[in-house]
Design a protein around this motif. Structure first.
Motif, short mmCIF file in Angstrom:
data_model
loop_
_atom_site.label_atom_id
_atom_site.label_comp_id
_atom_site.label_asym_id
_atom_site.label_seq_id
_atom_site.Cartn_x
_atom_site.Cartn_y
_atom_site.Cartn_z
N MET A 440 54.15 67.39 14.22
CA MET A 440 55.50 67.94 14.25
C MET A 440 55.90 68.37 12.84
SD MET A 440 56.39 67.83 17.37
CE MET A 440 58.16 68.06 17.38
N PRO A 441 56.66 69.45 12.72
CA PRO A 441 57.08 69.90 11.39
C PRO A 441 58.02 68.90 10.74
CG PRO A 441 58.25 71.10 13.10
CD PRO A 441 57.21 70.29 13.80
N ASP A 442 57.98 68.84 9.43
CA ASP A 442 58.82 67.91 8.69
C ASP A 442 60.17 68.57 8.42
OD1 ASP A 442 59.53 65.65 7.36
OD2 ASP A 442 58.50 66.13 5.50
N PRO A 443 61.28 67.96 8.87
CA PRO A 443 62.60 68.56 8.60
C PRO A 443 62.95 68.41 7.13
CG PRO A 443 62.86 66.42 9.67
CD PRO A 443 61.38 66.70 9.62
N LEU A 444 63.32 69.51 6.48
CA LEU A 444 63.50 69.49 5.02
C LEU A 444 64.85 70.05 4.58
CD1 LEU A 444 59.90 70.67 4.12
CD2 LEU A 444 60.84 68.39 3.71
N LEU A 445 65.75 70.29 5.53
CA LEU A 445 67.10 70.75 5.18
C LEU A 445 68.09 69.63 5.47
CD1 LEU A 445 68.93 73.12 4.27
CD2 LEU A 445 69.22 73.66 6.70
N PRO A 446 68.69 69.02 4.43
CA PRO A 446 69.60 67.89 4.66
C PRO A 446 71.02 68.35 5.00
CG PRO A 446 69.33 68.24 2.31
CD PRO A 446 68.47 69.27 3.00
N MET A 447 71.64 67.61 5.92
CA MET A 447 73.04 67.86 6.26
C MET A 447 73.74 66.50 6.34
SD MET A 447 74.76 69.52 9.68
CE MET A 447 73.94 68.32 10.71
N ALA A 448 74.67 66.26 5.42
CA ALA A 448 75.43 65.01 5.45
C ALA A 448 76.64 65.18 6.35
CB ALA A 448 75.86 64.64 4.03
N LEU A 467 70.60 61.89 20.37
CA LEU A 467 70.15 63.15 19.80
C LEU A 467 68.75 63.02 19.21
CD1 LEU A 467 71.55 65.92 19.52
CD2 LEU A 467 72.16 65.27 17.19
N VAL A 468 68.49 61.92 18.51
CA VAL A 468 67.18 61.68 17.92
C VAL A 468 66.12 61.53 19.00
CG1 VAL A 468 65.84 59.96 16.64
CG2 VAL A 468 68.03 60.71 15.76
N ARG A 475 65.44 64.25 11.57
CA ARG A 475 65.32 62.91 10.99
C ARG A 475 66.70 62.39 10.64
NH1 ARG A 475 64.12 61.42 5.53
NH2 ARG A 475 63.42 63.53 5.07
N LEU A 476 66.97 61.17 11.06
CA LEU A 476 68.25 60.52 10.79
C LEU A 476 68.07 59.55 9.62
CD1 LEU A 476 71.19 59.78 11.51
CD2 LEU A 476 70.27 58.15 13.17
N GLU A 477 68.90 59.70 8.60
CA GLU A 477 68.81 58.86 7.41
C GLU A 477 70.17 58.22 7.12
OE1 GLU A 477 68.11 59.29 2.55
OE2 GLU A 477 68.16 61.06 3.85
N GLN A 478 70.16 56.91 6.93
CA GLN A 478 71.34 56.20 6.45
C GLN A 478 71.07 55.88 4.98
OE1 GLN A 478 73.96 55.39 8.46
NE2 GLN A 478 73.16 55.69 10.52
N VAL A 486 72.81 61.21 6.90
CA VAL A 486 72.19 62.51 6.65
C VAL A 486 71.28 62.87 7.82
CG1 VAL A 486 70.78 63.88 5.06
CG2 VAL A 486 72.23 62.04 4.17
N LEU A 487 71.47 64.07 8.35
CA LEU A 487 70.58 64.61 9.37
C LEU A 487 69.68 65.64 8.68
CD1 LEU A 487 73.12 65.21 12.29
CD2 LEU A 487 71.75 63.18 11.82
N TRP A 488 68.39 65.39 8.72
CA TRP A 488 67.44 66.34 8.14
C TRP A 488 66.97 67.27 9.25
CZ3 TRP A 488 65.87 66.60 2.99
CH2 TRP A 488 66.36 65.59 2.17
N CYS A 489 67.19 68.58 9.07
CA CYS A 489 66.89 69.57 10.10
C CYS A 489 65.90 70.61 9.56
CB CYS A 489 68.18 70.25 10.56
SG CYS A 489 69.40 69.11 11.26
N LEU A 490 65.55 71.56 10.43
CA LEU A 490 64.55 72.56 10.07
C LEU A 490 65.16 73.83 9.49
CD1 LEU A 490 62.14 72.24 13.12
CD2 LEU A 490 61.77 71.38 10.81
N GLY A 491 66.46 74.01 9.66
CA GLY A 491 67.11 75.22 9.16
C GLY A 491 68.55 75.25 9.61
N GLU A 492 69.26 76.30 9.22
CA GLU A 492 70.68 76.39 9.51
C GLU A 492 70.96 76.52 11.01
OE1 GLU A 492 71.44 79.64 6.74
OE2 GLU A 492 72.79 78.30 5.65
N ALA A 493 70.12 77.28 11.72
CA ALA A 493 70.33 77.40 13.16
C ALA A 493 70.11 76.05 13.85
CB ALA A 493 69.39 78.46 13.73
#
Length: 736
Positions: A440-448, A467-468, A475-478, A486-493
């Motif tokens: 699976m691709p690694d999500p590299l765009l963080p959204m707090a 959702l996870v 990726r869900l990060e506390q 922080v939700l790490w996603c693949l892009g803005e869409a």
């Protein structure tokens, strides 16, 4: 294969079924956004008799009514399954999103399928991401065919598009990518463009005319014969080159006529092996038509030339404890081994899992064992439980058509799997198995994010966990340092879809807030200070004085505490109290509220009172002493650096390196990573690459990939550190 119209469309209104793996075909559609994948699926469903002319199933809903978010965004955002029947074969069509943010759905489709249809637009060409997926499929030997769409466009050319596909997909062997049919153009319109009205079968030398709204077969006219001859000879030579009969080429070159049945059989074998990639044309049905251009030919190719699940290499399995197990075979009577390739939620039914059965047979209402790898770094728990499943069904638009069972090789939707997540294995409860996960691709765009209100805060945790479970690419990060969710996603869409699902499915409204990186502080020079905590307000007072010296240490040293008190100036029982106070203050920071690291604190002297001194008093004095020392010297702000590895086409290496330098990055090396690809390695401040997932995609036209991992903290430039201090003093957010 398209030249033989012996197929019998399936009936609308019932679930397509298969009683043996040999009568199954699992096909994933791949292509960039706007290439026409969903439209092609609808056209194939119409040709197979699964929907009516308006593209509607029997309850009146559209076949493409999958998700409200897709309607709002006007693009596919998730994997969808449409099963149809053709010539006694059940065809599972897996429609995937073309946008890069939803590559996780594409990977799930590739896992569930046994062959791929690459859909390319004659108006737009082949983009870089489609080319990269082709290379991935080639690496694992997945059979592929190419479908050219949008031939109605004024600037479209099937011949030019075929030449592009031969160059991009054929590599060293362009004759492995050849058309099976040539387009038959109708009369020119006012704009000078002649629409495609039919197809010329190169093997059969027959015309398949769609101009009347139905497929009509007829003999070619004299003007067509020269057009056919050159393309037909090249196709026959391409097929024979892949034949298992090594004498066939010599016989053909010697003037022998090769039987068309032999050619079709060799063609089907070459397609199924993944060594020959036919090119076809397709278009949706015109108003009032029963079949879209090329849909019959394409369904014949899928049913006759694409491999069955029996021909697929099975994923490796172990026990949940990691013990090896014999390889799986696609046997309906074998041990049960199925995999959840997609998880979604329905407001009325609950969680629905799309499952690919690799071995055995799955029955409704049976108890299965659920094994998961746990992707703890992405917020997925590891689990190893038994669960009773609900009904089995086949999706069709918004309908779920009941299935009596799902045999090895088939796909089905499973209800009531409350614990299973995407990527989990379903097996017999008395014989639990675990499949090797797909990449699976690694999500590299963080959204707090933060909850919009107190009511949202109460529901946020449950909404995020659901959702996870649905989306393993998130990726869900506390974050314990910044105290952010922080939700790490693949892009803005991907971000937009995640927020919309939280709101519409789980009733949770959140606000996006600036993402913070984990900064650190350290002393820039040696400093000494006294911490004096003396209070008297009646009764027992508070008395503690300590003298400390602070000196910087090399990076990664942490906090060292040294006791050099002599003569009992600080009683032995209070020395740990001073250390505790120092460490507590270091965790809070001394300048900007970020943790203090890499210093040695030496307790030199102090004073105590026989009555008023206490553990709490010396903790306070130790903290005060550290703050006083910080006020007397230069405090460096440390920012995290990441090692970034960027894989990019050679043509974009210069712009990528220039961009990394502009982000205060240091390029530490480059190396070739295959034909036409370069790997660029750099160390970059994390504060500069928060949006790099978006920026690299734009910079490299969708062809660049990168990964990152933390390496160390380094001093922040003074001018940037000054802005951070200003923000910290004003209570604002540090600059990005």
């Amino acid at each position: 294969m398209g030249d033989r119209n012996n197929a019998h469309p399936g009936a609308a209104g019932r679930a397509a079924t298969a009683d043996r793996p040999s009568s199954l075909r699992n096909v994933v559609l791949v292509g960039h956004t706007g290439s026409g994948k969903t439209t092609l699926v609808e056209a194939l469903a119409l040709a197979a008799g699964a929907v009516n002319r308006a593209g509607r199933v029997e309850d009146g809903t559209a076949l493409s009514d999958y998700d409200e978010i897709e309607h709002r965004q006007q693009r596919s955002v998730q994997l969808s399954l449409v099963p149809v029947e053709w010539g006694g074969v059940k065809v599972n069509l897996l429609d995937t999103p073309g946008y890069a943010d939803f590559v996780g759905e594409l990977r799930a489709g590739l896992r569930a399928a046994d062959a791929a249809l690459f859909v390319v637009s004659a108006a737009d060409g082949v983009d870089g991401s489609t080319r990269m997926v082709w290379e991935e499929c080639a690496a694992v030997g997945m059979p592929r065919a190419i479908v050219v769409t949008h031939l109605e466009s004024a600037r479209a050319s099937f011949e030019e598009m075929t030449a592009i596909c031969q160059r991009v997909f054929g590599g060293d062997d362009p004759d492995a990518v050849l058309p099976l049919y040539l387009p038959l153009h109708g009369d020119e319109g006012p704009d000078g463009h002649a629409p495609v009205a039919g197809l010329i079968g190169l093997l059969s030398q027959r015309i398949f005319d769609y101009s009347s709204g139905a497929r009509v077969e007829r003999e070619p006219e004299g003007e067509h014969l020269p057009l056919i001859e050159e393309a037909r000879n090249r196709l026959i030579e391409g097929i024979i080159a892949e034949s298992e009969d090594e004498t066939l080429m010599d016989r053909y070159l010697g003037g022998e006529d090769v039987d068309i049945k032999t050619l079709i059989e060799d063609l089907e074998r070459a397609v199924a092996r993944g060594t020959f990639h036919p090119v076809l044309a397709a278009a949706p049905a015109a108003e009032g038509s029963k079949q879209g251009l090329g849909t019959v030919e394409l369904l014949d190719l899928i049913s006759g030339g694409f491999p069955t699940p029996l021909e697929r290499e099975m994923p490796t399995v172990t026990t949940p404890k990691g013990a090896p197990r014999p390889p799986l075979t696609c046997d309906p009577d074998g041990p049960l081994a199925a995999e959840v390739v997609k998880t979604s939620s329905d407001p009325y039914v609950g969680r629905i899992s799309l499952v690919r059965v690799f071995s055995g047979t799955l029955h409704p209402d049976e108890t299965v064992h659920v094994s998961g790898h746990g992707l703890e770094d992405r917020g997925h728990e590891d689990h190893d439980v038994d669960e009773r499943i609900g009904a089995l069904s086949a999706p069709f638009g918004k309908q779920q058509r009941v299935l009596p069972k799902a045999i090895a090789g088939d796909l089905a939707c499973v209800a009531k799997l409350t614990r299973a997540e995407t990527g989990d294995t379903l097996s017999a409860k008395d014989d639990p198995l675990l499949m090797e996960p797909w990449v699976m691709p690694d999500p590299l765009l963080p959204m707090a994010i933060q909850a919009h209100s107190k009511a949202d805060e109460d529901k946020l945790s449950q909404g995020l966990s659901r959702l996870v479970a649905e989306d393993p690419t998130m990726r869900l990060e506390q974050n314990q340092d910044t105290h952010q969710v922080v939700l790490w996603c693949l892009g803005e869409a991907h971000v937009d879809v995640v927020l919309e699902r939280l709101r519409s499915r789980y009733g949770v409204q959140v606000d996006a807030v600036p993402h913070k990186v984990s900064l650190r502080e350290t002393f820039g020079e040696k400093a000494a200070a006294r911490g004096r905590h003396v209070k008297q307000s009646g009764g027992h007072g508070q008395f503690a004085i300590c003298d400390i010296e602070v000196e910087p240490l090399p990076g990664g040293s942490g906090i060292e505490f040294v006791d050099k008190v002599v003569g009992g100036a600080v009683p032995r029982q209070f020395i740990p109290s001073v250390e505790k106070g120092v460490r507590a203050q270091a965790a809070k920071g001394v300048s900007t509220g970020n943790p203090l690291v890499d210093v040695r604190v030496t307790l030199l002297d102090g004073k105590a009172h026989s009555v008023d001194s206490s553990d709490a008093a010396f903790q306070t004095a130790g903290a005060l002493a550290l703050r006083e020392a910080a006020a007397k010297c230069l405090i460096h702000l440390l920012e995290p650096y990441a090692e970034v590895q960027v894989l990019v086409s050679d043509e974009y290496v210069g712009p990528v390196m220039s961009d990394l330098s502009g982000r205060r990055g240091r390029v530490v090396g480059t190396e070739q990573a295959g034909p036409g690809r370069t790997l660029v390695r750099a160390e970059v401040p994390e504060i500069e690459i928060g949006r790099y997932a978006v920026d690299l995609r734009s910079l490299s036209h969708g062809t660049g990939r990168f990964n990152r991992h933390y390496v160390r903290h380094e001093p922040m430039p003074p001018q940037i550190a000054a802005k951070v201090r200003e923000q910290a003093q004003s209570g604002g957010t540090p600059p990005r």
